[in-house]
Design an enzyme around this catalytic site. Structure first.
Site, PDB file in Angstrom:
ATOM      1  N   HIS A   1       0.839  -1.205   0.000  1.00 43.64           N
ATOM      2  CA  HIS A   1       0.000   0.000   0.000  1.00 43.64           C
ATOM      3  C   HIS A   1       0.868   1.247   0.000  1.00 43.64           C
ATOM      4  O   HIS A   1       1.971   1.246   0.547  1.00 43.64           O
ATOM      5  CB  HIS A   1      -0.937   0.030   1.209  1.00 43.64           C
ATOM      6  CG  HIS A   1      -0.217  -0.099   2.513  1.00 43.64           C
ATOM      7  ND1 HIS A   1       0.189  -1.319   3.014  1.00 43.64           N
ATOM      8  CD2 HIS A   1       0.193   0.827   3.408  1.00 43.64           C
ATOM      9  CE1 HIS A   1       0.812  -1.138   4.166  1.00 43.64           C
ATOM     10  NE2 HIS A   1       0.842   0.158   4.430  1.00 43.64           N
TER      11      HIS A   1
ATOM     12  N   HIS B   1       0.825   5.230   1.339  1.00 43.82           N
ATOM     13  CA  HIS B   1       0.172   6.222   2.194  1.00 43.82           C
ATOM     14  C   HIS B   1       0.102   7.543   1.435  1.00 43.82           C
ATOM     15  O   HIS B   1       1.127   8.034   0.940  1.00 43.82           O
ATOM     16  CB  HIS B   1       0.984   6.480   3.463  1.00 43.82           C
ATOM     17  CG  HIS B   1       1.020   5.337   4.415  1.00 43.82           C
ATOM     18  ND1 HIS B   1       0.169   5.238   5.491  1.00 43.82           N
ATOM     19  CD2 HIS B   1       1.805   4.231   4.456  1.00 43.82           C
ATOM     20  CE1 HIS B   1       0.436   4.130   6.163  1.00 43.82           C
ATOM     21  NE2 HIS B   1       1.422   3.483   5.563  1.00 43.82           N
TER      22      HIS B   1
HETATM   23  P1  AMP Z   1       2.051   0.492   7.400  1.00 44.35           P
HETATM   24  O1  AMP Z   1       2.344   0.625   8.895  1.00 44.35           O
HETATM   25  O2  AMP Z   1       2.905   1.358   6.519  1.00 44.35           O
HETATM   26  O3  AMP Z   1       2.057  -0.965   7.004  1.00 44.35           O
HETATM   27  O4  AMP Z   1       0.608   1.048   7.193  1.00 44.35           O
HETATM   28  C1  AMP Z   1      -0.550   0.329   7.523  1.00 44.35           C
HETATM   29  C2  AMP Z   1      -1.626   1.338   7.751  1.00 44.35           C
HETATM   30  O5  AMP Z   1      -2.857   0.653   7.717  1.00 44.35           O
HETATM   31  C3  AMP Z   1      -1.533   2.049   9.100  1.00 44.35           C
HETATM   32  O6  AMP Z   1      -1.416   3.443   8.894  1.00 44.35           O
HETATM   33  C4  AMP Z   1      -2.828   1.673   9.787  1.00 44.35           C
HETATM   34  O7  AMP Z   1      -3.375   2.726  10.530  1.00 44.35           O
HETATM   35  C5  AMP Z   1      -3.722   1.292   8.614  1.00 44.35           C
HETATM   36  N1  AMP Z   1      -4.792   0.359   8.927  1.00 44.35           N
HETATM   37  C6  AMP Z   1      -4.704  -0.807   9.591  1.00 44.35           C
HETATM   38  N2  AMP Z   1      -5.906  -1.407   9.648  1.00 44.35           N
HETATM   39  C7  AMP Z   1      -6.768  -0.610   8.981  1.00 44.35           C
HETATM   40  C8  AMP Z   1      -8.168  -0.665   8.689  1.00 44.35           C
HETATM   41  N3  AMP Z   1      -8.931  -1.700   9.087  1.00 44.35           N
HETATM   42  N4  AMP Z   1      -8.729   0.360   8.001  1.00 44.35           N
HETATM   43  C9  AMP Z   1      -7.974   1.402   7.598  1.00 44.35           C
HETATM   44  N5  AMP Z   1      -6.658   1.525   7.828  1.00 44.35           N
HETATM   45  C10 AMP Z   1      -6.052   0.535   8.518  1.00 44.35           C
END
Ligand code: AMP
Ligand code: ZN
Length: 142
Positions: free
Chosen positions: A102, A104
């Site tokens: 993903h 950001h």
């Molecule tokens: P990363 O730490 O770069 O892997 O980013 C993962 C992101 O996913 C974090 O910013 C979390 O806040 C977000 N995240 C985790 N679970 C969910 C969810 N169910 N809905 C939306 N965002 C999420």
């Protein structure tokens, strides 16, 4: 399309877990981050499960960038952040916590001192929903 039944983002793609959806096409999905660092923080993910940048398919990566530009422009129009980063983490040391590729879309406030490895703090759902509505409206005008 490859999916992982244990993966939280695959569950969002499958509609098994709700999200504040911003954009969807055959290849990518974009939705609000529920632990936003700043207003408008959202994610653009591949629909196919790939753990990281190393594993994601080149066509999927291209589609994610295309969608991320569309979403980022809408965030800029809707919320006028002082700046905006596009950030992507590979591996826990880089701050990756969800092992499904993903990007950001990461709006910035002047002086917010955001770092690469930020702390995840649950957001106010009403505020996230309100920002979701504003970004959706800006996307509709694109
Ligand atoms: P990363 O730490 O770069 O892997 O980013 C993962 C992101 O996913 C974090 O910013 C979390 O806040 C977000 N995240 C985790 N679970 C969910 C969810 N169910 N809905 C939306 N965002 C999420
Ligand atoms: Zn997945």
């Amino acid at each position: 399309m490859h999916t992982d039944p244990e993966c939280i983002f695959c569950k969002i793609v499958a509609g098994q877990i709700p999200c504040f959806k911003l954009y969807e096409d055959a290849t990518v999905l974009s939705f609000m981050d529920i632990n936003p660092v700043n207003d408008g923080h959202c994610l653009v993910i591949t629909k196919a499960h790939a753990e990281n940048f190393y594993d994601a398919g080149p066509d999927d990566l291209q589609a994610v960038i295309r969608a991320a530009q569309r979403v980022a422009r809408a965030v800029d129009r809707a919320l006028a952040p002082a700046g905006l980063n596009i950030i992507q983490a590979n591996g826990p040391a880089a701050g990756q916590s969800v092992f499904h590729y993903h990007l950001h879309v990461f709006p910035r406030r002047a002086g917010d001192n955001a770092s690469f490895n930020w702390q995840q703090i649950p957001g106010d759902m009403q505020r996230i929903e309100a920002n979701h509505g504003k970004i959706l409206a800006a996307l509709a005008q694109a």
